[in-house]
Design a protein around this motif. Structure first.
Motif, PDB file in Angstrom:
ATOM      1  N   GLU A  75       0.684  -1.344   0.108  1.00 12.41           N
ATOM      2  CA  GLU A  75       0.083   0.646  -0.673  1.00 12.41           C
ATOM      3  C   GLU A  75       0.926   1.464  -0.206  1.00 12.41           C
ATOM      4  OE1 GLU A  75      -2.427   2.120  -0.599  1.00 12.41           O
ATOM      5  OE2 GLU A  75      -3.658  -0.073  -0.386  1.00 12.41           O
ATOM      6  N   LEU A  76       1.292   1.667  -1.600  1.00 10.86           N
ATOM      7  CA  LEU A  76       1.919   2.950  -1.305  1.00 10.86           C
ATOM      8  C   LEU A  76       1.513   4.429  -0.370  1.00 10.86           C
ATOM      9  CD1 LEU A  76       3.835   2.120  -4.747  1.00 10.86           C
ATOM     10  CD2 LEU A  76       5.107   1.671  -2.366  1.00 10.86           C
ATOM     11  N   SER A  77       0.114   3.933  -0.658  1.00  9.28           N
ATOM     12  CA  SER A  77      -0.499   5.450  -0.442  1.00  9.28           C
ATOM     13  C   SER A  77       0.384   5.973   0.733  1.00  9.28           C
ATOM     14  CB  SER A  77      -1.590   5.589  -0.242  1.00  9.28           C
ATOM     15  OG  SER A  77      -2.935   4.506   0.946  1.00  9.28           O
ATOM     16  N   VAL A  78       0.465   5.519   1.881  1.00  8.52           N
ATOM     17  CA  VAL A  78       1.154   5.384   2.944  1.00  8.52           C
ATOM     18  C   VAL A  78       2.256   6.130   3.280  1.00  8.52           C
ATOM     19  CG1 VAL A  78       2.398   4.435   5.508  1.00  8.52           C
ATOM     20  CG2 VAL A  78      -0.114   3.567   4.091  1.00  8.52           C
ATOM     21  N   VAL A  79       2.454   6.277   1.620  1.00  9.20           N
ATOM     22  CA  VAL A  79       4.289   7.567   1.706  1.00  9.20           C
ATOM     23  C   VAL A  79       3.799   8.147   0.995  1.00  9.20           C
ATOM     24  CG1 VAL A  79       6.203   7.285   0.580  1.00  9.20           C
ATOM     25  CG2 VAL A  79       5.630   5.172   0.801  1.00  9.20           C
ATOM     26  N   THR A  80       2.882   7.946   0.113  1.00 11.93           N
ATOM     27  CA  THR A  80       2.779   9.421  -0.791  1.00 11.93           C
ATOM     28  C   THR A  80       1.430  10.463   0.438  1.00 11.93           C
ATOM     29  OG1 THR A  80       0.609   8.045  -1.753  1.00 11.93           O
ATOM     30  CG2 THR A  80       2.329   8.449  -2.983  1.00 11.93           C
ATOM     31  N   ASP A  81       1.059   9.422   0.876  1.00  8.29           N
ATOM     32  CA  ASP A  81       0.071  11.147   1.996  1.00  8.29           C
ATOM     33  C   ASP A  81       1.186  11.492   3.003  1.00  8.29           C
ATOM     34  OD1 ASP A  81      -2.286   9.596   0.691  1.00  8.29           O
ATOM     35  OD2 ASP A  81      -2.827   8.217   2.591  1.00  8.29           O
ATOM     36  N   CYS A  82       2.578  10.440   3.265  1.00  5.61           N
ATOM     37  CA  CYS A  82       3.096  11.818   3.768  1.00  5.61           C
ATOM     38  C   CYS A  82       3.672  12.059   2.941  1.00  5.61           C
ATOM     39  CB  CYS A  82       4.264  11.103   4.287  1.00  5.61           C
ATOM     40  SG  CYS A  82       4.072   9.869   5.265  1.00  5.61           S
ATOM     41  N   MET A  83       3.660  12.331   1.355  1.00 10.55           N
ATOM     42  CA  MET A  83       4.539  13.701   1.155  1.00 10.55           C
ATOM     43  C   MET A  83       3.606  14.482   0.978  1.00 10.55           C
ATOM     44  SD  MET A  83       5.707  11.123  -1.702  1.00 10.55           S
ATOM     45  CE  MET A  83       7.480   9.938  -2.682  1.00 10.55           C
ATOM     46  N   GLU A  84       2.129  14.078   0.563  1.00 14.77           N
ATOM     47  CA  GLU A  84       0.997  15.275   0.471  1.00 14.77           C
ATOM     48  C   GLU A  84       0.944  16.035   1.292  1.00 14.77           C
ATOM     49  OE1 GLU A  84      -3.822  15.413  -0.794  1.00 14.77           O
ATOM     50  OE2 GLU A  84      -2.364  14.015  -0.244  1.00 14.77           O
ATOM     51  N   HIS A  85       0.964  15.770   2.268  1.00 13.92           N
ATOM     52  CA  HIS A  85       0.993  16.825   3.743  1.00 13.92           C
ATOM     53  C   HIS A  85       2.132  17.391   3.695  1.00 13.92           C
ATOM     54  CE1 HIS A  85       1.377  17.717   8.046  1.00 13.92           C
ATOM     55  NE2 HIS A  85      -0.437  18.128   8.038  1.00 13.92           N
ATOM     56  N   ALA A  86       3.568  17.243   3.456  1.00 18.52           N
ATOM     57  CA  ALA A  86       5.007  17.542   3.939  1.00 18.52           C
ATOM     58  C   ALA A  86       4.718  18.703   2.127  1.00 18.52           C
ATOM     59  CB  ALA A  86       5.897  16.582   3.157  1.00 18.52           C
ATOM     60  N   LEU A  87       4.167  18.173   1.303  1.00 21.09           N
ATOM     61  CA  LEU A  87       3.847  19.619   0.482  1.00 21.09           C
ATOM     62  C   LEU A  87       2.627  20.603   0.433  1.00 21.09           C
ATOM     63  CD1 LEU A  87       4.551  17.439  -2.828  1.00 21.09           C
ATOM     64  CD2 LEU A  87       5.886  19.225  -2.550  1.00 21.09           C
ATOM     65  N   THR A  88       2.355  20.143   0.634  1.00 18.69           N
ATOM     66  CA  THR A  88       0.490  20.810   0.678  1.00 18.69           C
ATOM     67  C   THR A  88       0.338  21.796   2.404  1.00 18.69           C
ATOM     68  OG1 THR A  88      -0.680  19.265   1.133  1.00 18.69           O
ATOM     69  CG2 THR A  88      -0.735  19.531  -0.665  1.00 18.69           C
ATOM     70  N   SER A  89       0.675  21.102   3.444  1.00 16.25           N
ATOM     71  CA  SER A  89       0.791  21.943   5.127  1.00 16.25           C
ATOM     72  C   SER A  89       0.762  23.396   5.151  1.00 16.25           C
ATOM     73  CB  SER A  89       1.397  20.522   6.095  1.00 16.25           C
ATOM     74  OG  SER A  89       1.040  21.360   7.355  1.00 16.25           O
ATOM     75  N   CYS A  90       0.649  23.693   6.124  1.00 15.47           N
ATOM     76  CA  CYS A  90       1.114  25.366   6.386  1.00 15.47           C
ATOM     77  C   CYS A  90       2.168  24.490   7.386  1.00 15.47           C
ATOM     78  CB  CYS A  90       0.551  26.342   6.666  1.00 15.47           C
ATOM     79  SG  CYS A  90      -1.046  26.359   6.559  1.00 15.47           S
ATOM     80  N   HIS A  91       2.238  24.084   8.189  1.00 12.45           N
ATOM     81  CA  HIS A  91       3.540  23.590   8.924  1.00 12.45           C
ATOM     82  C   HIS A  91       3.465  21.897   8.642  1.00 12.45           C
ATOM     83  CE1 HIS A  91       2.609  27.723  10.818  1.00 12.45           C
ATOM     84  NE2 HIS A  91       1.273  27.120  11.345  1.00 12.45           N
ATOM     85  N   PRO A  92       4.752  22.122   7.727  1.00  7.19           N
ATOM     86  CA  PRO A  92       5.245  20.011   7.574  1.00  7.19           C
ATOM     87  C   PRO A  92       6.100  20.257   8.003  1.00  7.19           C
ATOM     88  CG  PRO A  92       5.580  21.801   5.844  1.00  7.19           C
ATOM     89  CD  PRO A  92       5.311  22.638   6.776  1.00  7.19           C
ATOM     90  N   ARG A  93       5.617  18.640   9.060  1.00  5.60           N
ATOM     91  CA  ARG A  93       7.005  18.149  10.066  1.00  5.60           C
ATOM     92  C   ARG A  93       7.980  18.151   8.864  1.00  5.60           C
ATOM     93  NH1 ARG A  93       3.592  12.843  10.208  1.00  5.60           N
ATOM     94  NH2 ARG A  93       1.300  13.702  10.474  1.00  5.60           N
TER      95      ARG A  93
END
Length: 115
Positions: A70-88
């Motif tokens: 289930e690669l969406s686990v990784v791509t979800d992290c990528m999405e959050h890092a790219l779109t979040s106002c305050h990425p981890r």
């Protein structure tokens, strides 16, 4: 990550566990390892022993079975890092990264070497 901070660039590190991809395909890895093994001088092969390559291949096949598909686990992290106002600063993708590799990173090297 820290080197880029002085230029105003925020970097997030994504540390995935084991996922089933073309890179982790046991068939292609096995072909590659066998080719490399055949190129080794006989004395090097003798140092490793007759069963070394087969032991590595067996271990690799076992790991392949444990890989998450289930690669969406990784791509979800990528999405959050790219779109979040305050990425981890760091994202650990996959249960194995969270439950094994992060805790191991805090332990002494002598212990992790045994593990």
């Amino acid at each position: 990550r820290l080197e880029m901070r002085r230029f105003g660039v925020r970097v997030s590190i994504i540390e995935p566990g084991y996922f089933r991809t073309a890179i982790t395909s046991s068939e292609s890895l096995e072909r590659h390892l066998r080719r490399l093994w055949e190129r080794l001088p006989q004395e090097t092969k003798a140092l490793y022993g007759d069963s070394y390559l087969e032991d590595v291949l067996i271990s690799m096949r076992r790991m392949q079975k444990k890989c998450n598909s289930e690669l969406s686990v990784v791509t979800d992290c990528m999405e959050h890092a790219l779109t979040s106002c305050h990425p981890r600063a760091r994202y650990s993708a996959g249960w194995d990264a969270k439950l094994i590799y992060i805790p191991l990173s805090y332990l002494p090297s002598a212990f992790t070497d045994l593990f």
